[in-house]
Design a protein around this motif. Sequence first.
Motif, short mmCIF file in Angstrom:
data_model
loop_
_atom_site.label_atom_id
_atom_site.label_comp_id
_atom_site.label_asym_id
_atom_site.label_seq_id
_atom_site.Cartn_x
_atom_site.Cartn_y
_atom_site.Cartn_z
N VAL A 82 2.93 11.02 0.34
CA VAL A 82 4.38 10.99 0.59
C VAL A 82 4.98 12.37 0.32
O VAL A 82 5.82 12.86 1.10
N ALA A 83 4.56 13.02 -0.75
CA ALA A 83 5.07 14.36 -1.08
C ALA A 83 4.73 15.36 0.03
O ALA A 83 5.56 16.17 0.42
N MET A 84 3.49 15.29 0.53
CA MET A 84 3.09 16.20 1.62
C MET A 84 3.93 15.94 2.87
O MET A 84 4.34 16.88 3.55
N LEU A 85 4.19 14.68 3.18
CA LEU A 85 4.98 14.35 4.36
C LEU A 85 6.44 14.79 4.19
O LEU A 85 7.07 15.24 5.15
N LEU A 86 6.98 14.68 2.97
CA LEU A 86 8.34 15.16 2.71
C LEU A 86 8.41 16.69 2.87
O LEU A 86 9.37 17.22 3.44
N LYS A 87 7.39 17.38 2.37
CA LYS A 87 7.35 18.84 2.53
C LYS A 87 7.27 19.22 4.01
O LYS A 87 7.95 20.13 4.47
N LEU A 88 6.44 18.50 4.75
CA LEU A 88 6.31 18.75 6.18
C LEU A 88 7.64 18.50 6.90
O LEU A 88 8.05 19.30 7.74
N ALA A 89 8.33 17.42 6.55
CA ALA A 89 9.63 17.11 7.15
C ALA A 89 10.63 18.22 6.85
O ALA A 89 11.40 18.64 7.74
N LEU A 92 9.70 21.37 8.95
CA LEU A 92 10.05 21.17 10.36
C LEU A 92 11.55 21.25 10.58
O LEU A 92 12.02 21.89 11.53
N ALA A 93 12.32 20.59 9.71
CA ALA A 93 13.78 20.63 9.84
C ALA A 93 14.31 22.05 9.63
O ALA A 93 15.23 22.49 10.34
N LEU A 94 13.74 22.77 8.68
CA LEU A 94 14.17 24.15 8.42
C LEU A 94 13.88 25.05 9.62
O LEU A 94 14.74 25.83 10.04
N CYS A 95 12.68 24.93 10.18
CA CYS A 95 12.35 25.73 11.37
C CYS A 95 13.26 25.40 12.54
O CYS A 95 13.72 26.29 13.25
N VAL A 109 19.19 19.26 6.20
CA VAL A 109 17.87 19.88 6.28
C VAL A 109 17.15 19.77 4.95
O VAL A 109 15.93 19.56 4.89
N PHE A 110 17.90 19.87 3.85
CA PHE A 110 17.31 19.89 2.51
C PHE A 110 17.07 18.51 1.91
O PHE A 110 16.50 18.42 0.83
N ILE A 111 17.45 17.44 2.59
CA ILE A 111 17.26 16.09 2.04
C ILE A 111 15.79 15.80 1.70
O ILE A 111 15.50 15.30 0.61
N PRO A 112 14.82 16.10 2.60
CA PRO A 112 13.42 15.83 2.22
C PRO A 112 12.98 16.63 0.99
O PRO A 112 12.22 16.13 0.16
N LEU A 113 13.44 17.87 0.87
CA LEU A 113 13.09 18.68 -0.29
C LEU A 113 13.68 18.10 -1.57
O LEU A 113 13.00 18.03 -2.59
N TRP A 114 14.92 17.66 -1.50
CA TRP A 114 15.54 17.05 -2.67
C TRP A 114 14.80 15.77 -3.07
O TRP A 114 14.58 15.52 -4.25
N ALA A 115 14.43 14.96 -2.08
CA ALA A 115 13.67 13.73 -2.38
C ALA A 115 12.33 14.08 -3.02
O ALA A 115 11.90 13.42 -3.97
N LEU A 116 11.68 15.12 -2.52
CA LEU A 116 10.40 15.57 -3.08
C LEU A 116 10.59 16.03 -4.53
O LEU A 116 9.80 15.65 -5.41
#
Length: 134
Positions: A82-89, A92-95, A109-116
């Motif tokens: 899950v952490a790897m998928l959040l980082k990937l999300a 991708l959103a940042l790019c 854009v930062f929501i997946p990073l905050w969740a991670l």
Amino acid sequence: MRMSLAQRVLLTWLFTLLFLIMLVLKLDEKAPWNWFLIFIPVWIFDTILLVMLIVKMAGRCKSGFDPRNGSQNMKKKVWYLVAMLLKLAFCLALCAKLQRFTTMKLAYVFIPLWALLIGAMVELGYNIFYVRRD
């Protein structure tokens, strides 16, 4: 094939160095590359980690595996996935935002990073306060 700690550290440093060099070239406007190309070392490194993690998780399916000792270990591996998928999300959103493919607000854009990061803090707290040390 198992990688030793030294090999993993070397691989991590190599991909980090490549990413930072490409990032500096992009920010100095020496390389007019797409942001998705700048993140290629990150994509490759994450793919290697995901494949290794999935192979380890699939090892539970082989015959002769004793499931009594592996439930906690499996939960940890699922969290890593899950952490790897959040980082990937996040990447991708940042790019997509930097390349102007989307008009999404930067906060989204930062929501997946905050969740991670919140998940990592919860896991850290769990490991510090709730894991029994025999």
